[in-house]
Design a protein around this motif. Sequence first.
Motif, short mmCIF file in Angstrom:
data_model
loop_
_atom_site.label_atom_id
_atom_site.label_comp_id
_atom_site.label_asym_id
_atom_site.label_seq_id
_atom_site.Cartn_x
_atom_site.Cartn_y
_atom_site.Cartn_z
N ASP A 143 24.98 68.75 90.73
CA ASP A 143 23.91 69.69 91.04
C ASP A 143 23.25 69.33 92.36
O ASP A 143 22.97 70.20 93.20
CB ASP A 143 22.88 69.67 89.90
CG ASP A 143 21.96 70.87 89.90
OD1 ASP A 143 22.45 72.01 90.05
OD2 ASP A 143 20.74 70.67 89.76
N GLN A 144 23.01 68.05 92.57
CA GLN A 144 22.41 67.59 93.82
C GLN A 144 23.35 67.82 95.00
O GLN A 144 22.93 68.30 96.06
CB GLN A 144 22.03 66.12 93.73
CG GLN A 144 21.36 65.58 95.00
CD GLN A 144 20.97 64.12 94.88
OE1 GLN A 144 21.38 63.43 93.95
NE2 GLN A 144 20.17 63.64 95.82
N LEU A 145 24.62 67.46 94.83
CA LEU A 145 25.56 67.62 95.93
C LEU A 145 25.76 69.09 96.29
O LEU A 145 25.92 69.44 97.46
CB LEU A 145 26.90 66.98 95.59
CG LEU A 145 26.90 65.46 95.35
CD1 LEU A 145 28.32 64.94 95.22
CD2 LEU A 145 26.15 64.72 96.45
N ALA A 146 25.76 69.96 95.28
CA ALA A 146 25.94 71.39 95.54
C ALA A 146 24.81 71.93 96.42
O ALA A 146 25.03 72.78 97.28
CB ALA A 146 26.00 72.16 94.23
N SER A 147 23.61 71.40 96.23
CA SER A 147 22.46 71.89 96.99
C SER A 147 22.44 71.33 98.41
O SER A 147 21.67 71.81 99.25
CB SER A 147 21.15 71.50 96.29
OG SER A 147 20.96 70.10 96.31
N SER A 148 23.31 70.34 98.70
CA SER A 148 23.31 69.72 100.03
C SER A 148 24.30 70.37 100.97
O SER A 148 24.36 70.02 102.15
CB SER A 148 23.63 68.23 99.91
OG SER A 148 24.99 68.03 99.55
N ILE A 149 25.11 71.29 100.47
CA ILE A 149 26.14 71.92 101.30
C ILE A 149 25.56 73.14 102.00
O ILE A 149 24.91 73.98 101.38
CB ILE A 149 27.35 72.33 100.44
CG1 ILE A 149 27.98 71.09 99.80
CG2 ILE A 149 28.38 73.07 101.28
CD1 ILE A 149 29.09 71.41 98.81
N ASP A 150 25.78 73.23 103.32
CA ASP A 150 25.38 74.44 104.05
C ASP A 150 26.58 74.95 104.83
O ASP A 150 27.67 74.41 104.76
CB ASP A 150 24.17 74.18 104.97
CG ASP A 150 24.44 73.10 106.00
OD1 ASP A 150 25.59 73.05 106.53
OD2 ASP A 150 23.53 72.31 106.29
#
Length: 217
Positions: free
Chosen positions: A151-158
């Motif tokens: 969940d955290q890593l998914a939010s770090s992708i742009d």
Amino acid sequence: MILLTGFEPFGGEAANPSWQAAQQAAEDLRADGVEARAVELPCTFGESIAILRAAVSLHSPRLVFCVGQAGGRTKISLERIAINIDDARIPDNEGNQPIDAPVRVGGPAAYFSTLPIKQALHDLSEAGIAAEISQTAGTYVCNHVFYGLMDQLASSIDSSDDGPRGGFIHVPYSVEQAAVHGVPGMPVAEMAAALRLIALTSQRTTSDLRLAAGAEH
């Protein structure tokens, strides 16, 4: 940088091989010239994700491997999927025992590992280390942390960055634990060797993907 995590002992055990192996693997990776850190997580719902999130924010790793103990399994288990559910058969180390509760309210039903689990399985098998791909990380603190990580890593992708990759790996009981419980076990040194190999495989595969992406632009 590679971040590895393992858990403190739980369920009355004196040690947790996930933490022992993560520490050793980080040391071995540093000896290989790879920047790596190991962080111990509490075996508690909520707090484990908070500490993991802080470690990821502090170290900004490109690869994250969370490791947990699965007593009774006989192989290194490369987990494929984390699900948005906490359902504890036994209380955690703080006495929490959630039943049918989401890891994150409103979060996706599941996340898949972004590690190259099939290639890692191949490389482990070639090295003579017993391994498998697992379709369930359970519903205890291991799955809780796995879901929280993804969940955290998914939010770090742009749009300008493919972001860090991560996943979860279960290890069996250590040989010492196995002797007490009367079930199969694995030497911690072999677990650490497996984690090191998974890390190197993932690092190589990630580099190959970035090179390919760059060639397409």
